[in-house]
Write an enzyme that holds these catalytic residues in place. Structure first.
Site, PDB file in Angstrom:
ATOM      1  N   TYR A  88      -2.594  -0.697  10.176  1.00  0.00           N
ATOM      2  CA  TYR A  88      -2.541  -1.130   8.776  1.00  0.00           C
ATOM      3  C   TYR A  88      -1.229  -0.675   8.137  1.00  0.00           C
ATOM      4  CZ  TYR A  88      -3.857  -1.109   3.777  1.00  0.00           C
ATOM      5  OH  TYR A  88      -3.893  -1.285   2.405  1.00  0.00           O
ATOM      6  N   SER A 111       0.852  -1.186   0.000  1.00  0.00           N
ATOM      7  CA  SER A 111       0.000   0.000   0.000  1.00  0.00           C
ATOM      8  C   SER A 111       0.887   1.235   0.000  1.00  0.00           C
ATOM      9  CB  SER A 111      -0.878   0.006   1.250  1.00  0.00           C
ATOM     10  OG  SER A 111      -1.521   1.248   1.419  1.00  0.00           O
TER      11      SER A 111
END
Length: 251
Positions: free
Chosen positions: A150, A137
């Site tokens: 995350y 990501s």
């Protein structure tokens, strides 16, 4: 048909980015196995795409679970040329509100899923001189204050990719990652629709990068296929942003 005769396994392959990746590989000639938590979701993806994916249902949250799904995929495919470690979870939880359960879930799925799937797949990949592409990501490369657990897990993915790339380079196994920004998938559309002001949330999601839009899942898939292809035969250990210039900076 860059992947004619190649055997590909995509974790989290029944929805969103993973589904786009599976379809792209299949359309370029690969035999594709996809993983999801349930057989029903895999069957829905197969029907939607009109592709004969090999179903490999199962959780990606522990060493044993990862070993089981990878072993099932390798057995069904008769070997393995490409592992796409895509399965993941996401929730926006501010730093001071992150619980032990939230933290553990992010580490076990988002990082552990990549780690242990790669571990289980490595013998088959060494035999085929194959490759791994992990879906990380942009949160691994820039700050993500809305989802720090995350971000920590995805940062671990890019670090792991570098380590494996160096460790297995002499064996002919390449290991890379892609780092998408906001991608227009069912998940992000659902988050936007559930926000207090969906129109403003959609505007903010698009405004996160200089190109002022979200990526399409197919654009992420195209990058994954490039990294897995012979065209990237001398590329390993990279974290490739697919983010409309967000990592480069905002205008």
């Amino acid at each position: 048909m860059r992947f004619s005769g190649k055997r590909v396994f995509v974790t989290g392959g029944a929805r969103g980015i993973g589904a786009a990746i599976a379809k792209a590989f299949s359309e370029e000639g690969a035999q594709v196995a996809i993983n999801a938590r349930t057989t029903a979701s895999i069957e829905a993806c197969r029907e939607s795409h009109g592709q004969d994916y090999i179903p490999v249902p199962g959780q990606i949250g522990s060493r044993a679970a990862c070993a089981t799904v990878v072993e099932n995929a390798v057995a069904a495919l008769g070997g393995l040329d490409v592992l796409v470690a895509n399965a993941g979870i996401f929730a926006q939880v501010p730093f001071e509100e992150v619980s032990q359960e939230e933290f553990d879930a992010n580490i076990s799925v988002n990082l552990g899923g990549v780690f242990f799937c790669a571990q289980a797949a490595m013998p088959a990949l060494r035999e085929s001189k194959g490759s791994i592409v992990a879906v990380a990501s942009d949160a691994a490369l820039v700050s993500c204050i809305t989802a720090p657990a995350y971000a920590a897990a995805k940062g671990g993915v890019t670090s792991l990719v570098r380590s494996l790339a160096v460790d297995y380079a002499a064996d002919g196994v390449r290991v890379n990652s892609v780092c998408p920004g906001n991608v227009e998938t069912d998940m992000i559309r659902s988050m936007i629709e559930q926000s207090a002001d969906p129109q403003e949330a959609a505007r903010e999601a698009a405004a996160r990068c200089p190109m002022k839009r979200m990526a399409q899942a197919e654009e992420v898939a195209a990058a994954v296929l490039y990294l897995a292809s012979d065209s990237a035969g001398f590329t390993t250990g990279v974290a490739l942003p697919i983010d409309g210039g967000g990592v480069a900076g905002f205008d």
